[in-house]
Each structure stands twice: as C-alpha cells, then as structure tokens.
Design a protein around this motif. Structure first.
Motif, mmCIF file in Angstrom:
data_model
loop_
_atom_site.group_PDB
_atom_site.id
_atom_site.type_symbol
_atom_site.label_atom_id
_atom_site.label_comp_id
_atom_site.label_asym_id
_atom_site.label_seq_id
_atom_site.Cartn_x
_atom_site.Cartn_y
_atom_site.Cartn_z
ATOM 1 N N CYS A 170 0.922 -1.187 -0.044
ATOM 2 C CA CYS A 170 -0.012 -0.008 0.143
ATOM 3 C C CYS A 170 0.986 1.350 -0.053
ATOM 4 C CB CYS A 170 -1.014 -0.088 1.282
ATOM 5 S SG CYS A 170 -2.148 1.341 1.280
ATOM 6 N N ASN A 171 0.766 2.064 -1.194
ATOM 7 C CA ASN A 171 1.828 3.096 -1.239
ATOM 8 C C ASN A 171 0.955 4.717 -1.566
ATOM 9 O OD1 ASN A 171 4.350 4.679 -1.660
ATOM 10 N ND2 ASN A 171 4.437 3.859 -3.577
ATOM 11 N N PRO A 172 0.965 5.477 -0.709
ATOM 12 C CA PRO A 172 1.528 5.577 0.560
ATOM 13 C C PRO A 172 0.599 4.684 1.473
ATOM 14 C CG PRO A 172 1.205 7.726 -0.526
ATOM 15 C CD PRO A 172 0.600 6.830 -1.350
ATOM 16 N N GLY A 173 1.032 4.309 2.563
ATOM 17 C CA GLY A 173 0.764 3.247 3.475
ATOM 18 C C GLY A 173 -0.370 3.610 4.331
ATOM 19 N N ASN A 174 -1.355 2.693 4.460
ATOM 20 C CA ASN A 174 -2.485 2.636 5.606
ATOM 21 C C ASN A 174 -2.217 1.376 6.142
ATOM 22 O OD1 ASN A 174 -4.925 2.387 7.046
ATOM 23 N ND2 ASN A 174 -6.412 2.291 5.279
ATOM 24 N N PRO A 175 -1.674 1.134 7.526
ATOM 25 C CA PRO A 175 -1.942 2.457 8.511
ATOM 26 C C PRO A 175 -0.805 3.383 9.010
ATOM 27 C CG PRO A 175 -1.499 0.508 9.639
ATOM 28 C CD PRO A 175 -1.358 0.197 8.271
ATOM 29 N N GLU A 207 -2.124 11.080 -4.259
ATOM 30 C CA GLU A 207 -1.912 12.492 -4.034
ATOM 31 C C GLU A 207 -1.622 13.048 -2.913
ATOM 32 O OE1 GLU A 207 -4.110 12.592 -7.868
ATOM 33 O OE2 GLU A 207 -4.326 11.284 -6.263
ATOM 34 N N PHE A 208 -1.481 12.001 -1.851
ATOM 35 C CA PHE A 208 -1.292 12.666 -0.527
ATOM 36 C C PHE A 208 0.399 12.357 -0.164
ATOM 37 C CE2 PHE A 208 -5.684 11.545 -0.421
ATOM 38 C CZ PHE A 208 -6.221 12.716 -0.549
ATOM 39 N N ALA A 209 1.182 13.055 -0.471
ATOM 40 C CA ALA A 209 2.593 12.781 -0.356
ATOM 41 C C ALA A 209 3.149 13.983 0.268
ATOM 42 C CB ALA A 209 3.493 12.528 -1.651
ATOM 43 N N TYR A 210 3.877 14.031 1.287
ATOM 44 C CA TYR A 210 4.055 15.449 1.995
ATOM 45 C C TYR A 210 5.729 15.490 1.844
ATOM 46 C CZ TYR A 210 -0.371 14.000 3.829
ATOM 47 O OH TYR A 210 -1.721 13.671 4.060
ATOM 48 N N ASP A 211 5.983 16.926 2.359
ATOM 49 C CA ASP A 211 7.334 17.337 2.597
ATOM 50 C C ASP A 211 8.350 17.458 1.072
ATOM 51 O OD1 ASP A 211 6.960 17.388 5.121
ATOM 52 O OD2 ASP A 211 7.530 15.176 5.531
ATOM 53 N N GLY A 212 7.407 17.838 0.159
ATOM 54 C CA GLY A 212 7.982 17.781 -1.158
ATOM 55 C C GLY A 212 8.162 16.539 -1.937
ATOM 56 N N ALA A 213 7.771 15.482 -1.036
ATOM 57 C CA ALA A 213 8.043 14.147 -1.847
ATOM 58 C C ALA A 213 7.083 13.947 -2.990
ATOM 59 C CB ALA A 213 7.955 12.928 -0.692
ATOM 60 N N VAL A 291 -5.555 20.751 -0.077
ATOM 61 C CA VAL A 291 -5.831 19.592 0.841
ATOM 62 C C VAL A 291 -4.270 19.178 1.297
ATOM 63 C CG1 VAL A 291 -6.299 17.216 0.689
ATOM 64 C CG2 VAL A 291 -7.695 18.787 -0.327
ATOM 65 N N ILE A 292 -3.398 19.348 0.535
ATOM 66 C CA ILE A 292 -1.962 18.737 0.875
ATOM 67 C C ILE A 292 -1.516 19.722 1.972
ATOM 68 C CG2 ILE A 292 0.380 18.448 0.445
ATOM 69 C CD1 ILE A 292 -1.069 16.156 -0.596
ATOM 70 N N ILE A 293 -1.699 21.026 1.860
ATOM 71 C CA ILE A 293 -1.126 21.882 2.915
ATOM 72 C C ILE A 293 -2.125 21.510 4.383
ATOM 73 C CG2 ILE A 293 -1.316 24.425 3.561
ATOM 74 C CD1 ILE A 293 -0.792 24.927 0.648
ATOM 75 N N GLY A 315 5.303 6.838 14.816
ATOM 76 C CA GLY A 315 5.676 6.862 13.496
ATOM 77 C C GLY A 315 5.520 8.416 12.815
ATOM 78 N N ASN A 316 6.512 8.817 11.773
ATOM 79 C CA ASN A 316 6.285 9.989 11.206
ATOM 80 C C ASN A 316 5.856 9.580 9.848
ATOM 81 O OD1 ASN A 316 6.271 12.675 10.657
ATOM 82 N ND2 ASN A 316 8.444 12.866 10.185
ATOM 83 N N PRO A 317 4.543 9.953 9.408
ATOM 84 C CA PRO A 317 4.108 9.520 8.186
ATOM 85 C C PRO A 317 4.568 10.640 7.069
ATOM 86 C CG PRO A 317 2.458 10.532 9.518
ATOM 87 C CD PRO A 317 3.506 10.164 10.316
ATOM 88 N N LYS A 318 4.753 10.083 5.945
ATOM 89 C CA LYS A 318 5.098 10.824 4.619
ATOM 90 C C LYS A 318 4.076 11.010 3.531
ATOM 91 C CE LYS A 318 9.271 11.612 6.430
ATOM 92 N NZ LYS A 318 9.718 12.958 6.718
#
Length: 396
Positions: A170-175, A207-213, A291-293, A315-318
């Motif tokens: 699952c990418n990005p992962g749940n949970p 769509e939900f990837a953070y920190d510029g990734a 939404v990302i912001i 954990g720190n989710p990305k």
C-alpha cells in the motif's frame, strides 16, 4: 441448526468498525466523540462531482458495461497520463470501490491456499480479502523503530515458496503513512521479475505525499508491465468514500481479461457514482494543493502533540493521513473500548482503531493504535489531550 462456514467463522472483524456500538452508546450518554478511528475525510467533496449527480439527465438508471463506462475509463487514462502513468482505457476495470478491485485481483492471480506476501502493518481488510479468497497472508514485518520502512529484500526472499503468487503493498501506506521511495519500488520490481510474481500496489492515497516528496507508481517502472496491478479509488482522493468507485489497472492483458469475468459476475459498478466520479476528474489542481497543505499541518500538529506524551512512540508519516502510535499499555482493544465506555474529559472522549487488526502475525501490535488525522487542527489538539489524560488513569 445448520453450521456456519469455517471461512465465515475465521473472517476477521474490522478493527476500525467493530467499536461502533460502543461509540453509539457514548453518544446516547451525551458524550462528544472525536473520531480518530476511520479514514473519512472532513474535506468537502468537489462541487463538480455533486452537481453532476444533481443535474443528470437520465431517464432510466441502467446498467453500465461491466468494466465501467468507456467514457469514464478514457478519462481515467487521461488522469493517469497527467501523473506519468501511461495506460489505455482497456487496461482499466472500474470497480465498486478499491475493495472490489482487491477482491478481483486476488481472484485473478491466486487460487485457494496460495500465498501473498505483505509488509505489515497493513490495511486491515487485506486480512478479510485473503480469508474470503482462501489465500494465506505471509507477513514481512516492518517496525515502528524504523519508521515502518520496507524490510530488506532478503527478508522477502526468505518467505517465497512455490505457493507464493504476489507481493502486495500500500503506497502511501495505510495505516503507517509510509511512502515507498523509487529505489524501494525498483527493488520490489527486481524480486517479482526474478521469482515470476505479481506486484499489486494499492495506490489510493497517491495524491497525499508530503514534505515535497512525490509518489512513484509501480506502473512507472519500466519492464514491470506483465507483473504490475494497481488498485485505485476515488474515496480519499476526492473525499467521496460513499461513492464506492475504484478501479483495477494493469497492462497485462490476461489479468484484465480474467478480472473482467469477475466484474461480469457482479454485472456493473453503480451508474450514478460513475457519473459523479467522472465529473470529479475535472477537479482543479488547486483543490489538491490546498488539501496537501491542510493535511501536512494536521500531521505536524498530531505528531508534535503525541511526542509530548510520556511513553508514547509514533511513526512519522510521509503520505496518506494515518499514523501508528505505540502506547504504554498492554492491550489497545481493551483500551479503545474503555475510552468509549468508561472515560470522558468534560463530556468528551475519543475513538481510535486498535492496531493489532492491521497485522496478521499473532500478538504483534497489541499496544499500538492507528490514528487518522482527518479532523481539523483544533479537534486534533483536543483529541490528543484527551488521550494524554486517559493514559494517566488507565489501568490494564
């Protein structure tokens, strides 16, 4: 009295939904419940999708094609092209949510008693889908100490047997919110080609990837065309969980041909929901940018506040909008029920998802919970404060 099937008896309960009766009782007692347990975004559904259903001109609410309407699939292919994923509309089968896409994938590539390797913790319903399909989940454990990074490829190879048919991620992962790197996808590509396995990627949180990734899809990986199957959904992307529209995507023609037989058996995906989902594809990029912001801010607040609680590890989710928190307790199932039945802070309490249900290895994750940061920042702060106070008085 007739017997229930062994499959039915072994079908796992949802760790996300099984506590609903206790939440309903809490409501009846006048408590406010902050829902951290389920990935139901509070972000508004794009108006263009709602309007498409409101003003439709249908005279008959008829079946569509089993693989979904051609017009919608053509537009889905256009959406993928914008994300550097190049497929044709004939590579796509529209399904009743990502859940049905997963069931079709399992049915297409695995027989009863076959095995699928999944990094755990994983989306809890993978356990249910495997049970329903008679398939065995073989877990490869990722750890909170490593922020749930992909285990070494050697760990996967140790688990491969003649019954292994696929690896599922699952990418990005749940949970966990873990975002696989391009290098990790390439490692998985090498192993499935070496051992002639399918690689199934649940990419509903693309769509939900953070920190510029940025998200790297398995269908962007050259040479993986015959091995790759994508699972997708509109539920989280457009905050349309109730539409129940997803899709299965593969360039492997035999996979699509076979999955279509499962699709034909259930006739067709829902017509009105396809109309709404097709319209949702017109959603401007600004919607996702906002939404990302919003989710990045929520994640930052949540992790910061959780890290202030003594004995809590997180954990720190990305990506996505979940995290796993490890608590100074023995059994999160009992704790989650206690929060709803026996605890409140000024009439308020929280509902969390016990994390053991996101593992298939017995006894793992018993002191963990999954938190969905789908509430606004103020509500998240209140919810974490309630958790902090609850841990002060809770006795295992």
């Amino acid at each position: 009295m007739p017997r229930i099937s062994n499959k039915g008896v072994s079908m796992p309960e949802s760790p996300i939904r099984k506590l609903v009766p206790f939440a309903e009782q809490a409501y009846k007692e006048g408590k406010t419940v902050y829902h951290l347990n389920i990935g139901q975004p509070d972000i508004k559904t794009p108006q263009v999708a709602l309007d498409a259903v409101r003003v439709h001109s249908l005279d008959i609410l008829a079946y569509t094609r089993s693989e979904g309407s051609e017009g919608y699939r053509i537009k889905i292919a256009d959406y993928y092209a914008k994300n550097d994923i190049h497929v044709k509309h004939d590579d796509i089968i529209v399904t009743t949510g990502g859940s049905e896409a997963l069931l079709f994938a399992f049915g297409t590539v695995m027989d009863v008693d076959d095995e699928v390797i999944i990094p755990e913790p994983f989306y809890a319903n993978y356990n249910g889908f495997s049970t329903a399909s008679g398939v065995k989940v073989v877990p490869v454990i990722s750890k909170i100490e490593d922020n749930f990074a992909l285990p070494p490829i050697e760990e996967f190879e140790k688990l491969i047997t003649p019954k292994t048919k696929a690896i599922l991620i699952c990418n990005p992962g749940n949970p966990t919110g873990y975002l696989y790197s391009k290098e990790e996808i390439k490692k998985l590509a090498r192993i499935v080609k070496k051992h002639d396995l399918f690689l199934i990627a649940d990419e509903v949180y693309r769509e939900f990837a953070y920190d510029g990734a940025t998200h790297y899809s398995i269908l962007q990986e050259e040479g993986l065309e015959d091995y790759a199957i994508i699972i997708d959904s509109v539920s989280k992307r457009y905050s349309m969980c109730g539409a129940r529209i997803g899709c299965l995507v593969s360039k492997n023609k035999e996979v699509i041909k076979t999955a279509l037989k499962f699709a034909q058996a259930r006739l067709s995906p829902p017509t009105l929901a396809q109309i709404a989902s097709e319209a949702a594809l017109q959603t401007p990029q600004s919607y996702f940018d906002d939404v990302i912001i919003e989710y990045e801010e929520r994640r930052n607040v949540l992790i910061e506040e959780l890290n202030k609680i003594e004995g809590v590890q997180v954990g720190n989710p990305k990506g996505a909008f979940y995290c796993i928190a490890q608590l100074p307790i023995k059994n999160s199932d009992a704790f989650a029920q206690w929060l709803l039945e026996s605890f409140h802070l000024n009439g308020e309490t929280i509902m969390v998802a016990p994390a053991a249900g996101f593992y298939s290895t017995p006894g793992v994750g018993l002191n963990q919970i999954r938190i969905a940061y789908v509430l606004n920042v103020d509500s998240l702060r209140k919810a974490v404060h309630i958790l902090k106070e609850a841990l002060k008085v809770y006795k295992d």
